[in-house]
Design an enzyme around this catalytic site. Structure first.
Site, PDB file in Angstrom:
ATOM      1  N   ASP A 298       0.807  -1.220   0.000  1.00  0.00           N
ATOM      2  CA  ASP A 298       0.000   0.000   0.000  1.00  0.00           C
ATOM      3  C   ASP A 298       0.841   1.272   0.000  1.00  0.00           C
ATOM      4  O   ASP A 298       0.373   2.329  -0.405  1.00  0.00           O
ATOM      5  CB  ASP A 298      -0.944  -0.004   1.212  1.00  0.00           C
ATOM      6  CG  ASP A 298      -2.064  -1.018   1.054  1.00  0.00           C
ATOM      7  OD1 ASP A 298      -2.520  -1.202  -0.083  1.00  0.00           O
ATOM      8  OD2 ASP A 298      -2.467  -1.621   2.048  1.00  0.00           O
ATOM      9  N   TYR A 382      -9.791  -1.008   3.008  1.00  0.00           N
ATOM     10  CA  TYR A 382      -9.259  -0.870   4.365  1.00  0.00           C
ATOM     11  C   TYR A 382      -8.950   0.577   4.704  1.00  0.00           C
ATOM     12  O   TYR A 382      -8.561   1.375   3.838  1.00  0.00           O
ATOM     13  CB  TYR A 382      -7.980  -1.696   4.538  1.00  0.00           C
ATOM     14  CG  TYR A 382      -8.217  -3.059   5.166  1.00  0.00           C
ATOM     15  CD1 TYR A 382      -8.501  -3.182   6.518  1.00  0.00           C
ATOM     16  CD2 TYR A 382      -8.150  -4.220   4.404  1.00  0.00           C
ATOM     17  CE1 TYR A 382      -8.715  -4.423   7.099  1.00  0.00           C
ATOM     18  CE2 TYR A 382      -8.367  -5.467   4.973  1.00  0.00           C
ATOM     19  CZ  TYR A 382      -8.654  -5.561   6.320  1.00  0.00           C
ATOM     20  OH  TYR A 382      -8.863  -6.783   6.898  1.00  0.00           O
TER      21      TYR A 382
END
Length: 641
Positions: A298, A382
């Protein structure tokens, strides 16, 4: 923008301003490096060498250099450019080898191109039609491809899973169209493959947190909690510099790393030169042909700092808040600002120290408080919060908070033991969240040594006749090859960073101890593609000699990198570490076996680590904390005990 304005930075580590970002983009354009299809992937401050920063005094001239990553969307070619904003010139421009170096991070613009591409692909449309779905109601979720197939090397590839959405309010994650995966070439704008491996039922139950049949009424029995500081906060802010209690540090922000802390010192003595979350990887455990490739970096692939939330008082932060905005470059090179990106406040943290003495009648209590510096970012399903805590006793702590919506699949029962059923027919695959903190240590200076300390049981002997004896071992990590370590909770393993040249009043070297989170490291096989690309996550601790160019544990260009980048390359020469300028790289994070309680929105899952002073102070540094005089103590006593 004038040269005078560019040179207005008052410190070498000052965050980039909108004017500096615009100037850097303009210099790159003027150099002829930007065409009609060029996008600005990343624009970030090139921090000067530590020697130069530490030698800086106010008023010294400051050269501001900026790193610019460019992508030509028409060719897929990436370029790594160094710009001197103060000098008004391109210093260096290097073409990125898409095979050997990997690809530049993925653009938001590229994400947005996926659904139109697949809507015109007969194979994708046919797979949806077979399942009775209108392709217009299927959200195509673009996900980083990893590095698996030779024919993809050198091409910008995205892999895509589908999720049905009945209407605008419907949560697509509740309806995975499992069994189908598309591979898309972003440069050519076509799907190179659509694989329809399994025809699995699409889970039907809606998943919004307030959707029937499982919507819960809002509670009415919780009374308000108000946090007030009638005299204002105890910290002061001067630009990017923060002072609180005995602490002093600088705030930083980067589109790749998000929040960074710089020149962290307590009682006028340095502890950490630079601290950040330099990478995170989320590897999934499902080995099926649909999902074997699922593992996301990420930080390096998505630049998660770009997706930082604008925080709201009373929701994300409570109390007397100081917010910092964050400025970065949009994909067209223009500056973008996120208001209230970083939140800073104080909070009570229970008892700091307490004693009621049998002999003297002493009865004293002092309350702990901590300074909180945090930000939240959302990457797809998320949401991640990162909270740095500074305490009155010299402790430093990092806490990650993972929440949001778990990634979903069709649940296939015991025949496929890689997911939990979280709703009827809805699976949540097993996965890990592995963060890597880069801690450029400076414990009372730059001459540090790292020791590994373990508790040691001693057998019964003449010296230990009753078998109660135990001690500890203290092993120096002398070189980079020796300093690749795993945590071990069974022996209470910690790592001490000490300065042998600085001693406390007892003659002991001053130090700080890293108390790790002793969860599993990367669980994928050592020979897997993800283990080669995320080698940093195979150990809890790496220690390296400081090198200004060594910033990212998985390498500069993580997207589709073939592997062995970052830390494996950094330690290849096995540099000595004793009495050196050292950097700690600490891997931590949860291994997530989802529960039904994680659906439809997951309660926060916590992970992190702690740095505690060991001999850094001559005695308890919090003895000067005054007794509480709160009017809200039980019985309205003048002092809380």
């Amino acid at each position: 923008m004038t040269t005078t304005e560019v040179r207005s930075a008052t410190h070498p580590l000052a965050r980039l301003t909108a004017e500096e970002i615009a100037a850097a983009a303009g210099i790159v354009r003027d150099a002829g490096l930007v065409g009609g299809h060029t996008r600005f992937v990343y624009v970030g401050l090139i921090e000067p060498h530590k020697d130069d920063v530490l030698a800086f005094t106010p008023g010294d001239p400051i050269e501001r250099r900026v790193r610019v990553l460019l992508l030509d969307r028409s060719t897929g070619d990436g370029r790594d450019v160094t710009v001197s904003v103060t000098g008004g010139a391109v210093v260096q421009s290097v073409e990125i080898d898409g095979v050997a170096d990997g690809q530049v991070p993925i653009l938001e613009e590229e994400f947005g191109a996926i659904e139109p591409i697949l809507a015109e692909d007969e194979r994708w449309v046919a797979a949806m039609t077979t399942r009775g779905l209108d392709v217009a109601n299927v959200r195509a979720v673009p996900l980083s491809a990893g590095s698996y197939f030779e024919e993809e090397f050198g091409h910008r590839i995205i892999r895509v899973l589908g999720f049905f959405q009945a209407d605008e309010a419907d949560l697509p994650w509740a309806h995975p169209v499992d069994g189908v995966v598309a591979y898309v070439d972003l440069t050519r704008g076509v799907a190179t493959a659509v694989h329809d491996h399994l025809d699995l039922p699409v889970p039907a139950e809606r998943g919004e947190w307030n959707a029937e049949p499982h919507a819960q009424p809002t509670r009415t029995d919780l009374k308000p909690i108000e946090i007030t500081q009638p005299e204002g906060p105890s910290f002061t802010v001067d630009g990017d510099e923060v002072t609180w209690a005995d602490w002093r540090f600088r705030i930083g922000f980067d589109a790749r790393e998000g929040l960074t802390l710089h020149q962290l010192a307590v009682d006028g003595r340095s502890v950490i030169y630079r601290a950040s979350i330099a990478e995170m990887v989320v590897p999934y455990a499902d080995p099926s042909p649909v999902r074997f490739w699922q593992n996301y970096f990420d930080t390096g692939e998505y630049l998660y700092g770009r997706f930082t939330n604008s925080l709201e008082l009373g929701c994300d932060c409570l109390g007397e808040i100081h917010y910092f905005d964050a400025t970065f470059a949009g994909e067209d090179g223009t500056p973008k600002t996120i208001a209230n990106a970083i939140c800073m406040h104080e909070e009570d943290y229970g008892v700091l120290w307490k004693h009621t003495d049998l002999f003297t009648g002493m009865a004293e209590t002092r309350r702990q408080r901590r300074l909180v510096v945090s930000f939240f970012t959302t990457i797809g399903n998320y949401d991640y919060g990162f909270y740095w805590y500074l305490y009155l006793d010299g402790t430093i702590q990092l806490e990650s908070k993972s929440t949001g919506v778990v990634f979903t699949s069709a649940f296939r029962g015991d025949e496929h033991p890689y997911a939990t059923e979280v709703a009827p027919g809805l699976g949540a695959p097993y996965h890990q969240h592995l963060f890597c903190a880069r801690l450029d240590m400076a414990v009372d200076g730059r001459v540090n040594t790292v020791y590994e300390l373990d508790a040691v049981r001693q057998p019964m002997s003449a010296a230990n006749p009753y078998g109660n004896g135990f001690t500890r071992s203290r092993t120096p990590l002398r070189s980079e090859s020796q300093a690749q370590r795993t945590a071990d909770a069974t022996v209470g393993r910690v790592w001490h960073v000490v300065n042998e040249e600085a001693r406390n009043r007892l003659g002991q070297p001053v130090g700080y101890a890293l108390h790790p989170m002793a969860g599993p490291v990367l669980l994928a096989d050592d020979n897997s593609s993800i283990a080669k690309r995320a080698t940093f996550a195979t150990k809890h601790l790496w220690v390296t000699r400081y090198d200004a160019a060594e910033r990212y544990p998985a390498g500069d260009f993580v997207n589709q990198h073939p592997g062995a980048g970052g830390l494996p390359a950094f330690v290849a020469n096995d540099r000595p570490l004793e009495g050196e300028d050292v950097v700690l790289w600490h891997t931590f994070g949860p291994t997530h076996f989802p529960r039904p309680e994680d659906w439809p929105v997951m309660p926060v899952d916590y992970a992190g680590f702690t740095l505690k002073p060991v001999g850094f102070f001559d005695r308890n540094p919090a003895l000067g904390v005054p007794a509480s005089t709160s009017a809200h103590c039980a019985g309205q006593e003048p002092h809380c005990t």
